[in-house]
Design an enzyme around this catalytic site. Sequence first.
Site, PDB file in Angstrom:
ATOM      1  N   MET A  30       1.020  -1.224  -0.394  1.00 60.99           N
ATOM      2  CA  MET A  30      -0.312   0.065  -0.019  1.00 60.99           C
ATOM      3  C   MET A  30       0.675   0.949  -0.379  1.00 60.99           C
ATOM      4  SD  MET A  30      -3.407  -0.868   2.079  1.00 60.99           S
ATOM      5  CE  MET A  30      -2.545  -0.532   4.035  1.00 60.99           C
ATOM      6  N   GLY A  36      11.166  -2.082   5.374  1.00 62.56           N
ATOM      7  CA  GLY A  36      10.210  -3.482   5.064  1.00 62.56           C
ATOM      8  C   GLY A  36       9.938  -3.601   3.968  1.00 62.56           C
ATOM      9  N   HIS A  37       8.932  -2.833   3.502  1.00 61.15           N
ATOM     10  CA  HIS A  37       9.190  -3.054   1.788  1.00 61.15           C
ATOM     11  C   HIS A  37      10.304  -3.372   1.389  1.00 61.15           C
ATOM     12  CE1 HIS A  37       5.774  -0.378   3.552  1.00 61.15           C
ATOM     13  NE2 HIS A  37       5.189  -1.472   2.469  1.00 61.15           N
ATOM     14  N   LYS A 149       5.407 -10.264   9.502  1.00 59.74           N
ATOM     15  CA  LYS A 149       4.586  -8.741  10.496  1.00 59.74           C
ATOM     16  C   LYS A 149       3.709  -8.611  10.444  1.00 59.74           C
ATOM     17  CE  LYS A 149       4.105  -3.960  11.869  1.00 59.74           C
ATOM     18  NZ  LYS A 149       2.779  -3.412  10.536  1.00 59.74           N
ATOM     19  N   ASP A 150       2.033  -8.979   8.758  1.00 56.71           N
ATOM     20  CA  ASP A 150       1.421  -9.266   8.840  1.00 56.71           C
ATOM     21  C   ASP A 150       0.592 -10.425   8.924  1.00 56.71           C
ATOM     22  OD1 ASP A 150       0.083  -6.185   8.481  1.00 56.71           O
ATOM     23  OD2 ASP A 150       1.913  -6.768   6.739  1.00 56.71           O
ATOM     24  N   MET A 184       8.523  -1.768  11.400  1.00 54.48           N
ATOM     25  CA  MET A 184       8.207  -1.005  10.977  1.00 54.48           C
ATOM     26  C   MET A 184       7.193  -0.843  10.098  1.00 54.48           C
ATOM     27  SD  MET A 184      11.983  -0.232   8.419  1.00 54.48           S
ATOM     28  CE  MET A 184      13.354   0.561   9.424  1.00 54.48           C
ATOM     29  N   SER A 185       6.054   0.383   9.912  1.00 54.17           N
ATOM     30  CA  SER A 185       5.317   0.369   9.494  1.00 54.17           C
ATOM     31  C   SER A 185       4.696   1.281   8.625  1.00 54.17           C
ATOM     32  CB  SER A 185       4.490  -0.601  10.829  1.00 54.17           C
ATOM     33  OG  SER A 185       2.543   0.529  10.240  1.00 54.17           O
ATOM     34  N   ARG A 187       2.298   3.030   9.255  1.00 48.40           N
ATOM     35  CA  ARG A 187       0.788   3.778   9.932  1.00 48.40           C
ATOM     36  C   ARG A 187       2.336   4.699  11.438  1.00 48.40           C
ATOM     37  NH1 ARG A 187      -2.651  -0.863   9.180  1.00 48.40           N
ATOM     38  NH2 ARG A 187      -4.462   0.959   7.868  1.00 48.40           N
TER      39      ARG A 187
HETATM   40  P1  AMP Z   1       1.981  -2.564   3.440  1.00 45.05           P
HETATM   41  O1  AMP Z   1       1.847  -1.138   2.282  1.00 45.05           O
HETATM   42  O2  AMP Z   1       1.479  -1.874   4.751  1.00 45.05           O
HETATM   43  O3  AMP Z   1       0.776  -3.496   3.035  1.00 45.05           O
HETATM   44  O4  AMP Z   1       2.569  -3.983   3.903  1.00 45.05           O
HETATM   45  C1  AMP Z   1       2.870  -4.793   1.975  1.00 45.05           C
HETATM   46  C2  AMP Z   1       3.925  -5.724   2.598  1.00 45.05           C
HETATM   47  O5  AMP Z   1       5.131  -5.154   2.981  1.00 45.05           O
HETATM   48  C3  AMP Z   1       3.176  -6.583   3.738  1.00 45.05           C
HETATM   49  O6  AMP Z   1       3.340  -7.438   3.197  1.00 45.05           O
HETATM   50  C4  AMP Z   1       3.453  -6.243   5.120  1.00 45.05           C
HETATM   51  O7  AMP Z   1       3.238  -7.942   5.414  1.00 45.05           O
HETATM   52  C5  AMP Z   1       4.633  -6.333   4.476  1.00 45.05           C
HETATM   53  N1  AMP Z   1       5.572  -5.703   5.696  1.00 45.05           N
HETATM   54  C6  AMP Z   1       5.294  -4.625   6.488  1.00 45.05           C
HETATM   55  N2  AMP Z   1       6.256  -4.073   7.497  1.00 45.05           N
HETATM   56  C7  AMP Z   1       6.644  -5.190   7.240  1.00 45.05           C
HETATM   57  C8  AMP Z   1       7.972  -4.974   8.101  1.00 45.05           C
HETATM   58  N3  AMP Z   1       7.951  -3.976   9.214  1.00 45.05           N
HETATM   59  N4  AMP Z   1       8.754  -5.909   7.627  1.00 45.05           N
HETATM   60  C9  AMP Z   1       8.674  -6.749   6.939  1.00 45.05           C
HETATM   61  N5  AMP Z   1       7.850  -6.749   6.057  1.00 45.05           N
HETATM   62  C10 AMP Z   1       6.791  -5.517   6.410  1.00 45.05           C
END
Ligand code: AMP
Length: 282
Positions: A30, A36-37, A149-150, A184-185, A187
């Site tokens: 997103m 992380g990404h 993380k998810d 990491m997030s 948010r």
């Molecule tokens: P998001 O953009 O938050 O929907 O996350 C996109 C992808 O990145 C998902 O597969 C998440 O699990 C992964 N993700 C988010 N935060 C982390 C993190 N801190 N470490 C590893 N992967 C992450």
Amino acid sequence: MQIISDPAKMSEWALQQIRKGQAIALVPTMGFFHEGHLALMRTAAEHGDKVVVSLFVNPLQFAPGEDLDAYPRDFERDRAMAEEERVDVLFAPVATDMYGSESRTRVSVGGLTEGLCGRSRPGHFDGVCTVVAKLFNLVMPQVAVFGSKDFQQLAVIRRMVRDLDWQIKIIDLPTVREKDGLAMSSRNSYLTREERVRALCLFKGIQMARDLAAAGVLDSRKILREIENHIASSGVDGIEYLEIVNSENLHPVSSIDESSLLAMAVKIGKTRLIDNAFLLQN
Ligand code: AMP
């Protein structure tokens, strides 16, 4: 790196690659990228000839009253960060192209979606599964990379892929953390400086639970009581859930073993943060 926003163009590109014998690795996101990404993108580059990163804040996975409008977005920053990685396509569709007014189909996985985040966010996983199913159909990857993380999302997607016979290999990556342990997030950008300090209680809770497990405390209730006390006294604004579950079926367990996962969702100010970890090392 190409930027594609039209879903039809995305599948045209994917078909061309497949005809040339290229294996596509997909990283669904997103946006508002962090390390992380980037770790997921690097892993995708190791597993595919071509890497597609999707960037789409999926309205279907947000309930009314959640942070869809406030969700952090910075396309230029994301584009520049993806450009630094070995990414071939940044697929950034708009919601009206992904879900026309006629769209009526939802993909729903039973069982695994009932507890944890599924309980507090009804409909969330239908939104996730529907968009991931669409991404799989448009991008036609051989490999897709997700973060643990998810953890529940990962388990649900693995189930969906098996149930719907997609020949897609799902690769998971460990949670990338800040130096002090905060997961990491995107948010995290909502947190004020003071909230950022309080947010550390999630990782401290994980450490406490791991220390207890290592010291031979295997009773889930005992472990949860200790962590709950710690988290509650750290000044959080609500504990949405705090559970120890079996990592396969996500059911709560009374006594922990190598398959037991601590999972939590906590409110710090208005920000909802999640984290999880296995408690015993394999
Ligand atoms: P998001 O953009 O938050 O929907 O996350 C996109 C992808 O990145 C998902 O597969 C998440 O699990 C992964 N993700 C988010 N935060 C982390 C993190 N801190 N470490 C590893 N992967 C992450």
